[in-house]
Design a protein around this motif. Structure first.
Motif, PDB file in Angstrom:
ATOM      1  N   LYS A  40      -5.237  -7.563   9.672  1.00 52.66           N
ATOM      2  CA  LYS A  40      -4.097  -7.227   8.766  1.00 52.66           C
ATOM      3  C   LYS A  40      -3.635  -8.288   8.141  1.00 52.66           C
ATOM      4  CE  LYS A  40       0.906  -5.382   9.809  1.00 52.66           C
ATOM      5  NZ  LYS A  40       0.897  -4.248  10.461  1.00 52.66           N
ATOM      6  N   ASP A  41      -3.654  -9.681   8.777  1.00 51.04           N
ATOM      7  CA  ASP A  41      -3.101 -10.567   8.123  1.00 51.04           C
ATOM      8  C   ASP A  41      -4.607 -11.027   6.686  1.00 51.04           C
ATOM      9  OD1 ASP A  41      -1.324 -11.260   9.998  1.00 51.04           O
ATOM     10  OD2 ASP A  41      -2.388 -12.236  11.064  1.00 51.04           O
ATOM     11  N   HIS A  42      -5.104 -10.596   6.702  1.00 51.12           N
ATOM     12  CA  HIS A  42      -6.140 -10.538   5.417  1.00 51.12           C
ATOM     13  C   HIS A  42      -5.925  -9.900   5.024  1.00 51.12           C
ATOM     14  CE1 HIS A  42      -9.789 -11.294   3.732  1.00 51.12           C
ATOM     15  NE2 HIS A  42     -10.060 -10.579   3.172  1.00 51.12           N
ATOM     16  N   ILE A  43      -5.734  -9.313   4.748  1.00 51.67           N
ATOM     17  CA  ILE A  43      -4.950  -8.014   3.474  1.00 51.67           C
ATOM     18  C   ILE A  43      -3.786  -8.551   3.293  1.00 51.67           C
ATOM     19  CG2 ILE A  43      -5.046  -5.509   3.330  1.00 51.67           C
ATOM     20  CD1 ILE A  43      -6.926  -4.774   5.446  1.00 51.67           C
ATOM     21  N   VAL A  44      -2.498  -8.369   3.692  1.00 50.97           N
ATOM     22  CA  VAL A  44      -1.581  -9.119   3.569  1.00 50.97           C
ATOM     23  C   VAL A  44      -1.492 -10.123   2.430  1.00 50.97           C
ATOM     24  CG1 VAL A  44       0.143  -9.975   4.455  1.00 50.97           C
ATOM     25  CG2 VAL A  44      -0.137  -8.476   5.695  1.00 50.97           C
ATOM     26  N   GLU A  45      -3.002 -11.229   2.453  1.00 58.01           N
ATOM     27  CA  GLU A  45      -2.819 -12.407   2.026  1.00 58.01           C
ATOM     28  C   GLU A  45      -3.194 -11.738   0.932  1.00 58.01           C
ATOM     29  OE1 GLU A  45      -5.062 -15.738   3.888  1.00 58.01           O
ATOM     30  OE2 GLU A  45      -3.754 -16.271   5.545  1.00 58.01           O
ATOM     31  N   ARG A  46      -4.552 -10.611   0.810  1.00 60.69           N
ATOM     32  CA  ARG A  46      -4.523 -10.421  -0.594  1.00 60.69           C
ATOM     33  C   ARG A  46      -3.277  -9.816  -1.869  1.00 60.69           C
ATOM     34  NH1 ARG A  46     -10.759  -8.742  -1.742  1.00 60.69           N
ATOM     35  NH2 ARG A  46     -11.809 -10.240  -0.519  1.00 60.69           N
ATOM     36  N   ILE A  47      -2.934  -8.903  -0.940  1.00 60.71           N
ATOM     37  CA  ILE A  47      -1.326  -7.886  -1.293  1.00 60.71           C
ATOM     38  C   ILE A  47      -0.284  -9.063  -2.016  1.00 60.71           C
ATOM     39  CG2 ILE A  47       0.825  -6.593  -0.829  1.00 60.71           C
ATOM     40  CD1 ILE A  47      -0.785  -5.328   1.824  1.00 60.71           C
ATOM     41  N   ALA A  56      -6.004  -1.289   9.986  1.00 61.07           N
ATOM     42  CA  ALA A  56      -5.244  -2.127   9.348  1.00 61.07           C
ATOM     43  C   ALA A  56      -4.583  -1.470   8.035  1.00 61.07           C
ATOM     44  CB  ALA A  56      -5.296  -3.485   9.400  1.00 61.07           C
ATOM     45  N   VAL A  57      -4.942  -0.194   7.272  1.00 59.67           N
ATOM     46  CA  VAL A  57      -5.363   0.136   6.202  1.00 59.67           C
ATOM     47  C   VAL A  57      -3.695   1.060   6.883  1.00 59.67           C
ATOM     48  CG1 VAL A  57      -5.729   0.954   4.518  1.00 59.67           C
ATOM     49  CG2 VAL A  57      -7.009  -0.439   4.730  1.00 59.67           C
ATOM     50  N   THR A  58      -3.815   1.425   7.144  1.00 56.85           N
ATOM     51  CA  THR A  58      -3.443   3.049   7.969  1.00 56.85           C
ATOM     52  C   THR A  58      -2.157   2.388   8.266  1.00 56.85           C
ATOM     53  OG1 THR A  58      -5.218   4.543   8.046  1.00 56.85           O
ATOM     54  CG2 THR A  58      -2.878   4.852   9.062  1.00 56.85           C
ATOM     55  N   GLU A  59      -2.233   0.967   9.056  1.00 54.69           N
ATOM     56  CA  GLU A  59      -0.701   0.898   9.704  1.00 54.69           C
ATOM     57  C   GLU A  59      -0.142  -0.168   8.142  1.00 54.69           C
ATOM     58  OE1 GLU A  59       0.864  -2.301  11.771  1.00 54.69           O
ATOM     59  OE2 GLU A  59      -0.539  -1.057  12.873  1.00 54.69           O
ATOM     60  N   LEU A  60      -0.383  -0.628   6.930  1.00 53.80           N
ATOM     61  CA  LEU A  60       0.339  -1.295   6.014  1.00 53.80           C
ATOM     62  C   LEU A  60       0.921   0.403   5.015  1.00 53.80           C
ATOM     63  CD1 LEU A  60      -2.227  -4.387   5.235  1.00 53.80           C
ATOM     64  CD2 LEU A  60       0.312  -4.146   5.996  1.00 53.80           C
ATOM     65  N   VAL A  61      -0.580   1.125   4.360  1.00 53.12           N
ATOM     66  CA  VAL A  61       0.432   2.592   3.651  1.00 53.12           C
ATOM     67  C   VAL A  61       1.403   2.638   5.092  1.00 53.12           C
ATOM     68  CG1 VAL A  61       0.111   4.736   3.800  1.00 53.12           C
ATOM     69  CG2 VAL A  61      -1.698   3.522   3.189  1.00 53.12           C
ATOM     70  N   ALA A  62       2.049   3.186   5.952  1.00 56.36           N
ATOM     71  CA  ALA A  62       3.134   3.723   6.562  1.00 56.36           C
ATOM     72  C   ALA A  62       4.208   2.252   7.183  1.00 56.36           C
ATOM     73  CB  ALA A  62       2.934   3.464   8.037  1.00 56.36           C
ATOM     74  N   GLU A  63       3.976   1.088   6.549  1.00 55.79           N
ATOM     75  CA  GLU A  63       4.702   0.048   5.640  1.00 55.79           C
ATOM     76  C   GLU A  63       4.965  -0.044   5.044  1.00 55.79           C
ATOM     77  OE1 GLU A  63       3.567  -3.276   7.333  1.00 55.79           O
ATOM     78  OE2 GLU A  63       3.064  -3.112   9.761  1.00 55.79           O
ATOM     79  N   GLY A  64       4.956   0.366   4.279  1.00 60.12           N
ATOM     80  CA  GLY A  64       4.634   0.905   2.235  1.00 60.12           C
ATOM     81  C   GLY A  64       4.526  -0.748   1.358  1.00 60.12           C
ATOM     82  N   ARG A  65       3.577  -0.889   1.994  1.00 58.49           N
ATOM     83  CA  ARG A  65       2.511  -2.175   1.310  1.00 58.49           C
ATOM     84  C   ARG A  65       1.699  -1.866   0.656  1.00 58.49           C
ATOM     85  NH1 ARG A  65       2.947  -7.516   4.863  1.00 58.49           N
ATOM     86  NH2 ARG A  65       4.963  -7.269   6.973  1.00 58.49           N
ATOM     87  N   LEU A  66       1.033  -0.632   0.701  1.00 59.82           N
ATOM     88  CA  LEU A  66      -0.120  -0.089   0.333  1.00 59.82           C
ATOM     89  C   LEU A  66       0.597   1.522  -0.300  1.00 59.82           C
ATOM     90  CD1 LEU A  66      -3.121  -2.014   2.243  1.00 59.82           C
ATOM     91  CD2 LEU A  66      -2.212  -2.066  -0.147  1.00 59.82           C
ATOM     92  N   VAL A  67      -0.510   1.782  -0.654  1.00 61.56           N
ATOM     93  CA  VAL A  67      -0.100   3.644  -1.036  1.00 61.56           C
ATOM     94  C   VAL A  67      -1.648   4.182  -1.409  1.00 61.56           C
ATOM     95  CG1 VAL A  67       0.173   2.631  -3.512  1.00 61.56           C
ATOM     96  CG2 VAL A  67       1.026   5.364  -2.674  1.00 61.56           C
ATOM     97  N   ARG A  68      -2.049   4.997  -0.537  1.00 62.43           N
ATOM     98  CA  ARG A  68      -2.938   5.567  -0.628  1.00 62.43           C
ATOM     99  C   ARG A  68      -3.709   7.175  -2.010  1.00 62.43           C
ATOM    100  NH1 ARG A  68      -4.254   5.853   4.818  1.00 62.43           N
ATOM    101  NH2 ARG A  68      -6.015   3.973   5.541  1.00 62.43           N
ATOM    102  N   ARG A  69      -4.288   6.868  -2.884  1.00 60.19           N
ATOM    103  CA  ARG A  69      -4.273   7.718  -3.495  1.00 60.19           C
ATOM    104  C   ARG A  69      -5.522   8.896  -3.528  1.00 60.19           C
ATOM    105  NH1 ARG A  69      -2.539   4.083  -9.020  1.00 60.19           N
ATOM    106  NH2 ARG A  69      -0.711   3.827  -8.355  1.00 60.19           N
ATOM    107  N   GLN A  70      -5.606  10.080  -3.222  1.00 60.42           N
ATOM    108  CA  GLN A  70      -6.692  10.899  -2.449  1.00 60.42           C
ATOM    109  C   GLN A  70      -7.878  10.196  -3.897  1.00 60.42           C
ATOM    110  OE1 GLN A  70      -6.754  12.990   0.087  1.00 60.42           O
ATOM    111  NE2 GLN A  70      -8.320  13.518   0.072  1.00 60.42           N
ATOM    112  N   GLY A  71      -8.975   9.953  -3.504  1.00 58.35           N
ATOM    113  CA  GLY A  71      -9.678  10.588  -4.151  1.00 58.35           C
ATOM    114  C   GLY A  71     -10.355   9.433  -5.029  1.00 58.35           C
TER     115      GLY A  71
END
Length: 261
Positions: free
Chosen positions: A23-30, A59-74
């Motif tokens: 999760k920390d690694h992804i946050v650094e990328r963001i 980790a990605v799912t939690e970041l989506v729930a926190e509003g830092r990432l957004v998933r787009r279907q497909g």
């Protein structure tokens, strides 16, 4: 912990520590990307982080729930736009957005009459079975769908309200200009809830994604009920801000009041 003591880490503890590292690694990328930029696919992140896709997905799912990432279907997963800080105050949606320098737009979805059940009748100050007008609005800020609003008012008190709101998009403006009614205070309740299919489709998010469900009961300065509103806000786009203050300390019995000149 004593000198020389050996600490044994359980498999659960190791997995939790690994998940936090991912999760920390992804946050650094963001932090290095602009809003709207895509992040690598889960399989690629799993390779880079030398871990399983299950751990990456958590980790990605939690970041989506926190509003830092957004998933787009497909399509993939993207860096989310910054959240809008929305103050808790008695103000119409359009009025507040404009005051913040934001571009506001309203889509009128529907209006229908319904009979008031006991609870709704009490909230609106009408008899049970009385006619209630229910108006549904989709609110946009800067051309992004932000909130789905369902308004309930007494149909008898506000004849022609639906047509006027459909024309202007501003409920409070219509209440003030057409009926001479101003909302002075309100009680708001904020809950979290997963997005149902219809709400998700209208607000452009995934089914089950976190939403903020706000219930508002508004009154005039004289205490007359005006509206009962239920609004779905995208949890990844909004944060609510309240300005609060500590109440004055109560005067205890027997306390002496000094009279200093």
């Amino acid at each position: 912990m004593k000198l020389g003591e050996i600490v044994h880490t359980t498999p659960e503890g190791l997995r939790e520590r690994r998940y936090l590292q991912v999760k920390d690694h992804i946050v650094e990328r963001i932090a290095q990307l602009r809003p709207g930029a895509s992040i690598p696919a889960e399989r690629d992140l799993a390779v880079v982080c030398s871990t399983s896709r299950t751990t990456v997905r958590k980790a990605v799912t939690e970041l989506v729930a926190e509003g830092r990432l957004v998933r787009r279907q497909g399509s993939g997963t993207y860096v989310a736009e910054p959240k809008l800080a929305w103050p808790l105050m008695v103000s119409g949606f359009t009025e507040h957005a404009v005051s913040e320098g934001l571009k506001a737009r309203t889509s009128f979805l529907s209006a229908e009459r319904m009979s008031a059940g006991p609870e709704l009748a009490e909230r609106l100050g009408i008899r049970p079975g009385g006619s209630v007008l229910s108006i549904e609005l989709l609110r946009f800020v800067n051309d992004a769908s932000m909130a789905l609003e369902c308004i309930h008012v007494s149909a008898r008190r506000y004849p022609g309200l639906a047509a006027a709101v459909a024309k202007t998009g501003s409920l409070y403006e219509v209440l003030r200009d057409k009926y001479g009614v101003s909302v002075a205070h309100a009680v708001e309740t904020i809950e979290t809830a997963p997005a149902a299919p219809r709400e998700a489709a209208l607000l452009g998010t995934e089914v089950g994604s976190p939403m903020l469900l706000v219930s508002q009961h508004s009154h005039t300065a004289e205490g007359e009920p005006v509206e009962w509103v239920r609004t779905w806000y995208r949890g990844d786009r909004y944060s609510f801000v309240a300005h609060i203050s500590r109440p004055p300390a109560p005067v205890t019995a027997g306390a002496q009041v000094s009279n200093t000149r």
